[in-house]
Design a protein around this motif. Structure first.
Motif, PDB file in Angstrom:
ATOM      1  N   UNK A 153       2.780  10.476  -6.637  1.00  0.00           N
ATOM      2  CA  UNK A 153       3.818  11.090  -7.478  1.00  0.00           C
ATOM      3  C   UNK A 153       3.327  11.335  -8.891  1.00  0.00           C
ATOM      4  N   UNK A 154       2.576  10.378  -9.427  1.00  0.00           N
ATOM      5  CA  UNK A 154       2.024  10.542 -10.772  1.00  0.00           C
ATOM      6  C   UNK A 154       1.035  11.702 -10.812  1.00  0.00           C
ATOM      7  N   UNK A 155       0.162  11.798  -9.808  1.00  0.00           N
ATOM      8  CA  UNK A 155      -0.821  12.882  -9.771  1.00  0.00           C
ATOM      9  C   UNK A 155      -0.132  14.235  -9.583  1.00  0.00           C
ATOM     10  N   UNK A 156       0.905  14.292  -8.753  1.00  0.00           N
ATOM     11  CA  UNK A 156       1.653  15.539  -8.560  1.00  0.00           C
ATOM     12  C   UNK A 156       2.325  15.979  -9.853  1.00  0.00           C
ATOM     13  N   UNK A 157       2.926  15.020 -10.565  1.00  0.00           N
ATOM     14  CA  UNK A 157       3.577  15.346 -11.839  1.00  0.00           C
ATOM     15  C   UNK A 157       2.543  15.810 -12.863  1.00  0.00           C
ATOM     16  N   UNK A 212       0.831  -1.203   0.000  1.00  0.00           N
ATOM     17  CA  UNK A 212       0.000   0.000   0.000  1.00  0.00           C
ATOM     18  C   UNK A 212       0.870   1.260   0.000  1.00  0.00           C
ATOM     19  N   UNK A 213       1.959   1.233   0.753  1.00  0.00           N
ATOM     20  CA  UNK A 213       2.868   2.379   0.802  1.00  0.00           C
ATOM     21  C   UNK A 213       3.470   2.647  -0.581  1.00  0.00           C
ATOM     22  N   UNK A 245       3.483   5.921  -5.483  1.00  0.00           N
ATOM     23  CA  UNK A 245       3.532   5.981  -6.942  1.00  0.00           C
ATOM     24  C   UNK A 245       2.366   6.754  -7.533  1.00  0.00           C
ATOM     25  N   UNK A 246       1.164   6.498  -7.045  1.00  0.00           N
ATOM     26  CA  UNK A 246      -0.024   7.200  -7.538  1.00  0.00           C
ATOM     27  C   UNK A 246       0.056   8.680  -7.176  1.00  0.00           C
TER      28      UNK A 246
END
Length: 169
Positions: A24-28, A15-16, A21-22
């Protein structure tokens, strides 16, 4: 005796990793458009070196003439045709001068020989004065001369580019 390593990922680690990852993808995905908008104008070619036809060279006199011409201008993603004006004439040496009519004091528009100001450019907003060569007269508000347009002559036709500051009084 050798111990076997446990290569299994715990539920907490899974889960961590997934949430990191999700996230980081949304932030990018949120930052990428902002970076793109900031960098995009730097990557585009500067169209300010384009020269526009204004008049035929044989029409230029010793008396300043106000001429209007149009340039293609891009504001962000919006293309327009912007109006520009120049005072065009030959100086006492016969050289062509193309001066911007924008006062260097606060950006008002100057005029030629208005009121009691013969052989001068005059700014009515704050009583700025320039001599016939567009150089500011000491003791008046402008701190520099009128900007001069870059120009080219091709086949007897005058083309103007951008207006650049000049050295002066």
């Amino acid at each position: 005796m050798s111990e076997k390593k446990n290569n299994q990922v715990s539920r907490r680690q899974f889960l961590n990793y997934t949430l990191t990852g999700v996230g980081g993808f949304m932030g990018a995905a949120m930052v990428a458009p902002m970076v793109g908008m900031a960098v995009d104008p730097l990557l585009k070619a500067d169209g300010s070196d384009d020269f526009q036809y204004v008049m035929d060279v044989d029409e230029i006199t010793d008396e300043p003439q106000r001429k209007t011409f149009y340039i293609d201008q891009q504001d962000g993603w919006y293309d327009t045709e912007a109006e520009r004006t120049a005072w065009i004439y030959r100086d006492e040496n016969g050289d062509i001068l193309a001066l911007s009519p924008i006062c260097t004091h606060l950006g008002c528009v100057v005029d030629w020989e208005t009121g009691d100001h013969g052989n001068e450019f005059f700014c009515p907003c704050h009583y700025g004065r320039y001599d016939q060569n567009g150089v500011n007269i000491p003791g008046t508000p402008p701190e520099g001369p009128l900007h001069a347009y870059e120009y080219q002559i091709e086949d007897g036709r005058l083309y103007l580019g951008r207006a650049n500051p000049r050295e002066g009084a």
